[in-house]
Scaffold this active site. Structure first.
Site, PDB file in Angstrom:
ATOM      1  N   ASP A 226      70.216  12.271  78.523  1.00 39.77           N
ATOM      2  CA  ASP A 226      69.396  13.399  78.980  1.00 39.77           C
ATOM      3  C   ASP A 226      68.555  14.017  77.864  1.00 39.77           C
ATOM      4  O   ASP A 226      67.864  15.017  78.068  1.00 39.77           O
ATOM      5  CB  ASP A 226      70.265  14.480  79.629  1.00 39.77           C
ATOM      6  CG  ASP A 226      71.269  15.094  78.660  1.00 39.77           C
ATOM      7  OD1 ASP A 226      71.289  14.688  77.477  1.00 39.77           O
ATOM      8  OD2 ASP A 226      72.031  15.992  79.082  1.00 39.77           O
TER       9      ASP A 226
ATOM     10  N   GLN B  70      52.833  31.651  62.454  1.00 43.95           N
ATOM     11  CA  GLN B  70      52.813  32.758  63.426  1.00 43.95           C
ATOM     12  C   GLN B  70      53.674  33.890  62.871  1.00 43.95           C
ATOM     13  O   GLN B  70      54.810  34.098  63.253  1.00 43.95           O
ATOM     14  CB  GLN B  70      53.367  32.277  64.775  1.00 43.95           C
ATOM     15  CG  GLN B  70      53.372  33.332  65.868  1.00 43.95           C
ATOM     16  CD  GLN B  70      52.059  33.447  66.613  1.00 43.95           C
ATOM     17  OE1 GLN B  70      51.342  32.468  66.777  1.00 43.95           O
ATOM     18  NE2 GLN B  70      51.737  34.634  67.080  1.00 43.95           N
TER      19      GLN B  70
ATOM     20  N   HIS C  57      53.326  28.071  54.523  1.00 45.58           N
ATOM     21  CA  HIS C  57      51.933  28.485  54.773  1.00 45.58           C
ATOM     22  C   HIS C  57      51.750  29.987  54.584  1.00 45.58           C
ATOM     23  O   HIS C  57      50.745  30.434  54.028  1.00 45.58           O
ATOM     24  CB  HIS C  57      51.523  28.075  56.196  1.00 45.58           C
ATOM     25  CG  HIS C  57      50.056  28.227  56.456  1.00 45.58           C
ATOM     26  ND1 HIS C  57      49.104  27.406  55.883  1.00 45.58           N
ATOM     27  CD2 HIS C  57      49.375  29.109  57.219  1.00 45.58           C
ATOM     28  CE1 HIS C  57      47.909  27.778  56.282  1.00 45.58           C
ATOM     29  NE2 HIS C  57      48.037  28.812  57.085  1.00 45.58           N
TER      30      HIS C  57
ATOM     31  N   ASP D 207      39.410  26.030  50.382  1.00 48.62           N
ATOM     32  CA  ASP D 207      38.857  27.378  50.521  1.00 48.62           C
ATOM     33  C   ASP D 207      39.371  28.239  49.368  1.00 48.62           C
ATOM     34  O   ASP D 207      40.247  27.828  48.597  1.00 48.62           O
ATOM     35  CB  ASP D 207      39.229  28.010  51.865  1.00 48.62           C
ATOM     36  CG  ASP D 207      40.717  27.964  52.141  1.00 48.62           C
ATOM     37  OD1 ASP D 207      41.501  28.446  51.294  1.00 48.62           O
ATOM     38  OD2 ASP D 207      41.120  27.420  53.185  1.00 48.62           O
TER      39      ASP D 207
ATOM     40  N   LYS E 219      31.615  27.071  52.335  1.00 49.12           N
ATOM     41  CA  LYS E 219      30.756  26.695  53.454  1.00 49.12           C
ATOM     42  C   LYS E 219      29.514  27.577  53.490  1.00 49.12           C
ATOM     43  O   LYS E 219      29.613  28.797  53.384  1.00 49.12           O
ATOM     44  CB  LYS E 219      31.511  26.835  54.773  1.00 49.12           C
ATOM     45  CG  LYS E 219      32.673  25.866  54.946  1.00 49.12           C
ATOM     46  CD  LYS E 219      33.357  26.087  56.286  1.00 49.12           C
ATOM     47  CE  LYS E 219      34.538  25.153  56.454  1.00 49.12           C
ATOM     48  NZ  LYS E 219      35.244  25.377  57.751  1.00 49.12           N
TER      49      LYS E 219
ATOM     50  N   ASP F  26      45.339  20.241  49.473  1.00 53.35           N
ATOM     51  CA  ASP F  26      45.593  21.196  50.552  1.00 53.35           C
ATOM     52  C   ASP F  26      47.100  21.282  50.794  1.00 53.35           C
ATOM     53  O   ASP F  26      47.854  20.398  50.367  1.00 53.35           O
ATOM     54  CB  ASP F  26      44.876  20.760  51.830  1.00 53.35           C
ATOM     55  CG  ASP F  26      44.523  21.937  52.730  1.00 53.35           C
ATOM     56  OD1 ASP F  26      44.989  23.060  52.449  1.00 53.35           O
ATOM     57  OD2 ASP F  26      43.778  21.727  53.699  1.00 53.35           O
TER      58      ASP F  26
ATOM     59  N   THR G 182      44.780  17.877  61.693  1.00 57.56           N
ATOM     60  CA  THR G 182      43.762  17.018  62.288  1.00 57.56           C
ATOM     61  C   THR G 182      42.819  16.430  61.240  1.00 57.56           C
ATOM     62  O   THR G 182      42.138  15.445  61.494  1.00 57.56           O
ATOM     63  CB  THR G 182      42.925  17.791  63.316  1.00 57.56           C
ATOM     64  OG1 THR G 182      42.269  18.890  62.667  1.00 57.56           O
ATOM     65  CG2 THR G 182      43.812  18.318  64.432  1.00 57.56           C
ATOM     66  N   GLY G 183      42.778  17.054  60.055  1.00 59.60           N
ATOM     67  CA  GLY G 183      41.981  16.512  58.954  1.00 59.60           C
ATOM     68  C   GLY G 183      40.502  16.797  59.024  1.00 59.60           C
ATOM     69  O   GLY G 183      39.729  16.266  58.207  1.00 59.60           O
TER      70      GLY G 183
END
Length: 283
Positions: A34, A92, A124, A161, A184, A210, A215-216
């Site tokens: 299961d 979060q 993070h 950044d 940027k 980084d 997602t790169g």
């Protein structure tokens, strides 16, 4: 101390045991039909301080860690230290919208149910560790990354950044290279230029550092722009290589090489962070 490895970071757990000159035990983990997790530690007793190495991402790894820790306590472990190489849900750290779960605090609170020390790598948002009742360690992978690239001919280390500039600086110091962060600049409604803020990348071997590559997309855009700016080569490295949605394949097309540490096991996780983890756990 005894190091127990879960299924998510076996190589790192084994490396850590060697660094600490400690016994290594691999937890036996299987799944019932299961989908529920079954854990057993095949030892007669664990009359020592125990270190459990296991990620909390994805969700099933969190359950596995808790069961491993309970099994260790059931065998008489004097204390349990949670080593969470990649701390899932740490982003979060506040309720950004009404009705949201405070995910990071929930994870930290759960860790405190079965362990008295908590160590993680390049969290993070390190502030989330303040919710843990015991002793915590946020371990930087920068030194290990710097050691790996020490003789690789890197001229320039870039952060994606400004907020990640300290990490790039630490890596650059280890390999005696320049460092900067990418900036940027919006040239039009659809065109964005990404380039080093203060340093020219032309004819230089560039290393983009980084903490997480998911997602790169940012690294892909940066690598392509750096090549346009005349960079001789572009290498990407991260602490946590999630590489979602074929990110690794896409990055290999625009970067000369891609590497990650072994907090998350994958085909490019060749940089061990075990030495830095061992340093703090010896205290």
């Amino acid at each position: 101390m005894i190091v127990i490895g879960g299924t998510s970071s076996k190589k790192l757990a084994q490396d850590l045991a060697k660094e600490l000159d400690s016994k290594y035990v691999q937890a036996q983990v299987s799944r019932f039909p299961d989908g529920e997790c079954y854990v057993r530690i095949e030892e007669d007793a664990l009359d020592d301080d125990v270190i459990v190495v296991q990620n909390t991402h994805p969700d099933n790894n969190l359950v596995e860690m808790l069961l491993i820790q309970d099994a260790a306590l059931g065998l008489g472990a004097k204390s349990v230290t949670s080593v969470v190489p990649y701390f899932g849900y740490s982003r979060q750290d506040e309720r950004f919208n009404k009705g949201e779960a405070l995910s990071a605090k929930v994870m930290v609170d759960i860790m405190g149910l079965t362990s008295t020390r908590l160590a993680s790598v390049d969290v993070h948002k390190p502030v989330v560790l303040d919710w843990f009742a015991g002793k915590t360690y946020n371990i930087s992978a920068a030194h290990c990354i710097g050691e790996f690239f020490k003789d690789s001919g890197i001229d320039l280390v870039l952060a994606p950044d400004e907020g990640a500039l300290d990490r790039a600086a630490a890596v650059a110091e280890a390999i005696h290279a320049e460092f900067d962060n990418l900036e940027k600049t919006r040239l039009s409604g659809e065109v964005v230029r990404m380039a080093p803020k203060n340093v020219d990348a032309k004819d230089k071997s560039v290393l983009i550092v980084d903490d997480i590559i998911s997602t790169g997309g940012t690294i892909e855009a940066a690598a392509n722009q750096l090549k346009v700016l005349g960079a001789k080569s572009v290498i990407a490295v991260c602490t946590h290589g999630l590489f979602a949605k074929d990110a690794l394949d896409r990055l290999r097309k625009c970067c000369n090489a891609v590497y990650s540490t072994n907090t998350i096991e994958n085909e490019v996780s060749v940089i061990s962070v075990a030495p830095e983890i061992a340093k703090v756990l010896r205290d």
